[in-house]
Design a protein around this motif. Sequence first.
Motif, PDB file in Angstrom:
ATOM      1  N   ALA A   1       0.832  -1.205   0.000  1.00  0.00           N
ATOM      2  CA  ALA A   1       0.000   0.000   0.000  1.00  0.00           C
ATOM      3  C   ALA A   1       0.866   1.253   0.000  1.00  0.00           C
ATOM      4  O   ALA A   1       0.585   2.222  -0.715  1.00  0.00           O
ATOM      5  N   ALA A   2       1.932   1.245   0.793  1.00  0.00           N
ATOM      6  CA  ALA A   2       2.830   2.403   0.816  1.00  0.00           C
ATOM      7  C   ALA A   2       3.589   2.537  -0.503  1.00  0.00           C
ATOM      8  O   ALA A   2       3.788   3.649  -1.004  1.00  0.00           O
ATOM      9  N   LEU A   3       3.995   1.408  -1.092  1.00  0.00           N
ATOM     10  CA  LEU A   3       4.704   1.446  -2.370  1.00  0.00           C
ATOM     11  C   LEU A   3       3.813   1.920  -3.502  1.00  0.00           C
ATOM     12  O   LEU A   3       4.299   2.411  -4.526  1.00  0.00           O
ATOM     13  N   ALA A   4       2.489   1.758  -3.355  1.00  0.00           N
ATOM     14  CA  ALA A   4       1.579   2.209  -4.396  1.00  0.00           C
ATOM     15  C   ALA A   4       1.726   3.710  -4.633  1.00  0.00           C
ATOM     16  O   ALA A   4       1.467   4.200  -5.735  1.00  0.00           O
ATOM     17  N   GLY A   5       2.144   4.440  -3.593  1.00  0.00           N
ATOM     18  CA  GLY A   5       2.369   5.864  -3.774  1.00  0.00           C
ATOM     19  C   GLY A   5       3.547   6.152  -4.676  1.00  0.00           C
ATOM     20  O   GLY A   5       3.590   7.193  -5.338  1.00  0.00           O
ATOM     21  N   ALA A   6       4.509   5.251  -4.701  1.00  0.00           N
ATOM     22  CA  ALA A   6       5.677   5.431  -5.572  1.00  0.00           C
ATOM     23  C   ALA A   6       5.453   4.854  -6.961  1.00  0.00           C
ATOM     24  O   ALA A   6       6.153   5.212  -7.906  1.00  0.00           O
ATOM     25  N   TYR A   7       4.489   3.966  -7.074  1.00  0.00           N
ATOM     26  CA  TYR A   7       4.246   3.280  -8.337  1.00  0.00           C
ATOM     27  C   TYR A   7       3.369   4.142  -9.244  1.00  0.00           C
ATOM     28  O   TYR A   7       2.466   4.816  -8.796  1.00  0.00           O
ATOM     29  N   GLY A   8       3.627   4.115 -10.489  1.00  0.00           N
ATOM     30  CA  GLY A   8       2.753   4.778 -11.447  1.00  0.00           C
ATOM     31  C   GLY A   8       3.345   6.016 -12.067  1.00  0.00           C
ATOM     32  O   GLY A   8       3.073   6.313 -13.233  1.00  0.00           O
ATOM     33  N   VAL A   9       4.161   6.772 -11.327  1.00  0.00           N
ATOM     34  CA  VAL A   9       4.723   8.003 -11.873  1.00  0.00           C
ATOM     35  C   VAL A   9       5.610   7.691 -13.079  1.00  0.00           C
ATOM     36  O   VAL A   9       5.477   8.287 -14.152  1.00  0.00           O
ATOM     37  N   ALA A  10       6.528   6.737 -12.902  1.00  0.00           N
ATOM     38  CA  ALA A  10       7.421   6.369 -14.004  1.00  0.00           C
ATOM     39  C   ALA A  10       6.640   5.763 -15.155  1.00  0.00           C
ATOM     40  O   ALA A  10       6.900   6.053 -16.332  1.00  0.00           O
ATOM     41  N   VAL A  11       5.645   4.918 -14.845  1.00  0.00           N
ATOM     42  CA  VAL A  11       4.872   4.238 -15.885  1.00  0.00           C
ATOM     43  C   VAL A  11       4.111   5.245 -16.737  1.00  0.00           C
ATOM     44  O   VAL A  11       4.121   5.180 -17.976  1.00  0.00           O
ATOM     45  N   THR A  12       3.423   6.196 -16.086  1.00  0.00           N
ATOM     46  CA  THR A  12       2.606   7.144 -16.842  1.00  0.00           C
ATOM     47  C   THR A  12       3.458   8.117 -17.647  1.00  0.00           C
ATOM     48  O   THR A  12       3.083   8.509 -18.755  1.00  0.00           O
ATOM     49  N   LEU A  13       4.621   8.507 -17.116  1.00  0.00           N
ATOM     50  CA  LEU A  13       5.514   9.363 -17.903  1.00  0.00           C
ATOM     51  C   LEU A  13       6.036   8.619 -19.129  1.00  0.00           C
ATOM     52  O   LEU A  13       6.150   9.193 -20.218  1.00  0.00           O
ATOM     53  N   THR A  14       6.342   7.342 -18.965  1.00  0.00           N
ATOM     54  CA  THR A  14       6.793   6.541 -20.102  1.00  0.00           C
ATOM     55  C   THR A  14       5.687   6.441 -21.147  1.00  0.00           C
ATOM     56  O   THR A  14       5.943   6.523 -22.363  1.00  0.00           O
ATOM     57  N   MET A  15       4.446   6.236 -20.685  1.00  0.00           N
ATOM     58  CA  MET A  15       3.312   6.194 -21.616  1.00  0.00           C
ATOM     59  C   MET A  15       3.181   7.503 -22.389  1.00  0.00           C
ATOM     60  O   MET A  15       2.929   7.507 -23.607  1.00  0.00           O
ATOM     61  N   LEU A  16       3.365   8.617 -21.689  1.00  0.00           N
ATOM     62  CA  LEU A  16       3.272   9.926 -22.322  1.00  0.00           C
ATOM     63  C   LEU A  16       4.359  10.104 -23.383  1.00  0.00           C
ATOM     64  O   LEU A  16       4.098  10.568 -24.505  1.00  0.00           O
ATOM     65  N   ILE A  17       5.584   9.719 -23.053  1.00  0.00           N
ATOM     66  CA  ILE A  17       6.689   9.834 -24.008  1.00  0.00           C
ATOM     67  C   ILE A  17       6.463   8.910 -25.201  1.00  0.00           C
ATOM     68  O   ILE A  17       6.744   9.279 -26.355  1.00  0.00           O
ATOM     69  N   THR A  18       5.951   7.714 -24.953  1.00  0.00           N
ATOM     70  CA  THR A  18       5.652   6.787 -26.048  1.00  0.00           C
ATOM     71  C   THR A  18       4.655   7.398 -27.015  1.00  0.00           C
ATOM     72  O   THR A  18       4.784   7.265 -28.241  1.00  0.00           O
ATOM     73  N   THR A  19       3.634   8.089 -26.494  1.00  0.00           N
ATOM     74  CA  THR A  19       2.639   8.727 -27.359  1.00  0.00           C
ATOM     75  C   THR A  19       3.279   9.776 -28.250  1.00  0.00           C
ATOM     76  O   THR A  19       2.999   9.849 -29.454  1.00  0.00           O
ATOM     77  N   VAL A  20       4.169  10.604 -27.678  1.00  0.00           N
ATOM     78  CA  VAL A  20       4.831  11.649 -28.462  1.00  0.00           C
ATOM     79  C   VAL A  20       5.705  11.046 -29.551  1.00  0.00           C
ATOM     80  O   VAL A  20       5.667  11.463 -30.720  1.00  0.00           O
ATOM     81  N   LEU A  21       6.514  10.045 -29.189  1.00  0.00           N
ATOM     82  CA  LEU A  21       7.400   9.418 -30.182  1.00  0.00           C
ATOM     83  C   LEU A  21       6.601   8.696 -31.259  1.00  0.00           C
ATOM     84  O   LEU A  21       6.962   8.726 -32.451  1.00  0.00           O
TER      85      LEU A  21
END
Length: 633
Positions: free
Chosen positions: A372-392
């Motif tokens: 539960a505590a790690l869930a706060g750290a999870y997702g930021v990297a994933v969503t930024l990668t998704m955003l960069i993938t969309t641009v590329l």
Amino acid sequence: MSSDPRSSSGAPAAHGPLGALVLSAIGVVYGDIGTSPLYTMAEVFSPANGVPLTAEAVTGAVSTLFWALMFVVTLKYVVLVLRADNRGEGGILALTALAAQVAGGRPGRRAALLMLGVFGATLFYGDSVITPAISVLGAVEGLVVVAPGLSHAVLPLSLVVLVALFAMQRHGTAAVGRLFGPVIVLWFLTLGGTGLWQILREPAILAALNPLHAARFLAERGWHVFAALGAIVLALTGAEALYADMGHFGRRPIQLAWTGLVLPALALNYLGQGALLLQDPAALANPFFHMFPPAWQPAAVVLATLAAIIASQAVISGAFSMTRQSMLMGFLPRMAVRHTSAREQGQIYLPLVNWALLVGVLAAVLAFRSSAALAGAYGVAVTLTMLITTVLAYVVVRRAWGLPAWVVGPVTALFLVVDVALFAGCAIKFVDGGWFPLAMAALFFTLMSTWRHGRALVLEAIRRDGLELAPFVQELAASTTPRASRVAVYAVADPSTVPQALLHNLKHNQVLHERNVILNVRFADQPWVDPAQRAEVEALAPGFWRVRLLFGFMETPDVPHALAACAAQGLDVPLFDTSYFLSRETVVPTPGEGMVAWRERLFAAMSRNAGNAAGFFQLPDNAVVELGTRVQI
């Protein structure tokens, strides 16, 4: 180099029947997203997110999860992004290389795309730390459901599992890999079966299939919608793996695995967890494991732990592949790469990366102490990668495919709106742990950009201080310098200048070889190079040749093998009669232009600790002579 057959795109051809490839894809590609049900639903209804545990909210949350899977994973990745391959290879670095190729002749635009893609790649390292930590913790936490008195054992047992997992890496994944597919298939069948059982007990949850419930759920959250999205995104982690692993299995097996098993199983399980919460709100403590009858819960914990290990293994292997690609593209120094399979070139082990990841994973577990505590750290990297993938992907679709802007623009804008919303949902958890993957990404980006810029400065210094090659060898060929009856290969970063190793050999040994090869090895912005285009041989003067070798960023640079193939172009480089002379550069930071002082010192330290060039290029140990040279930047 590899002797594997190539497809028409130049990539290794996928071997085996379609069913076997689908099974393997399920085991490797979908482990990460397949373990998301362990913690996602509980996080959605975490008190910090302000989502009430009412029937309407449960239905709306499940509807949002379902349509997020349909829109982000199915439509964006399975239908669209998988088509943007770089000669059969996927992943953000392959997409970056392709986007840079088609970006046009403007160096600034190409450099910007490369840096954007590299930053996306660095985010993967943050994901590689958090995925094993949250997956294993989420699985082992099932012990608390089975035996509440064992809550104190969750943390130490998780640490033991993780240490054992990383210790196994040096043996390779070949043996374990054969078990991945069947275990994960059993996992997904279990997800779907338990979900279906709960749905049959509470069919009202099927209303969640109506997207209006998702829209109403998000609208009712107000400004708290970002907190809800930050939890919803946990169900999407692992979506990038579909694209990253395309080169191993091909597009069609990955698509069939998703539509035929993974998506139905995930949808049924999230619907089932929602049905359980409608019947028993107290199950929110751990809705996943409460879906099982008490007699089955111990077996569920064991199966979940195996699935978490497999999910972690896939991410760790991906980190190894990403690091090797970064080395070959010039963004990281050479590191020791060990091949753990005699048949599969992609199965590699990088000791430095492995132990660095282990340190990061253990630090994350000890710092956050629960999924539960790690869930706060999870997702930021994933969503930024998704955003960069969309641009590329937009650049590739516009430039490489030639689709008009009025077609591509609205679709890309829609994806960007969703990506930005998901990232904003994760960004609000910055102080709760979202800083962790971003800090790791910033560290790796600093290292990679420093190495790239530093190598450019070294090449500039070599060109500035070096002698022009062509007139030098013309004069040397006519000299009476004694000749040794062997072939000398001089590796050089700039093929237009005289190798420092050649100058040192003449100065100290006062001898030339009968045949002298000035060798330059380059890596293309594509994963594989046709063997017919591997070598370019140019005769410079009697006894002197210049050879340029070209490798793809997914290939192992076997230089002796490539030079042996030069016999077809009139240059014979026999394996046992050849000496390789390498210049080992000592970088000397100096005041003035270049990089700021601390980055120059960082680059010098990275250069000193770079891996052995002989091993990297597959040179025979007993035929290598290293000569040092100092380079000021």
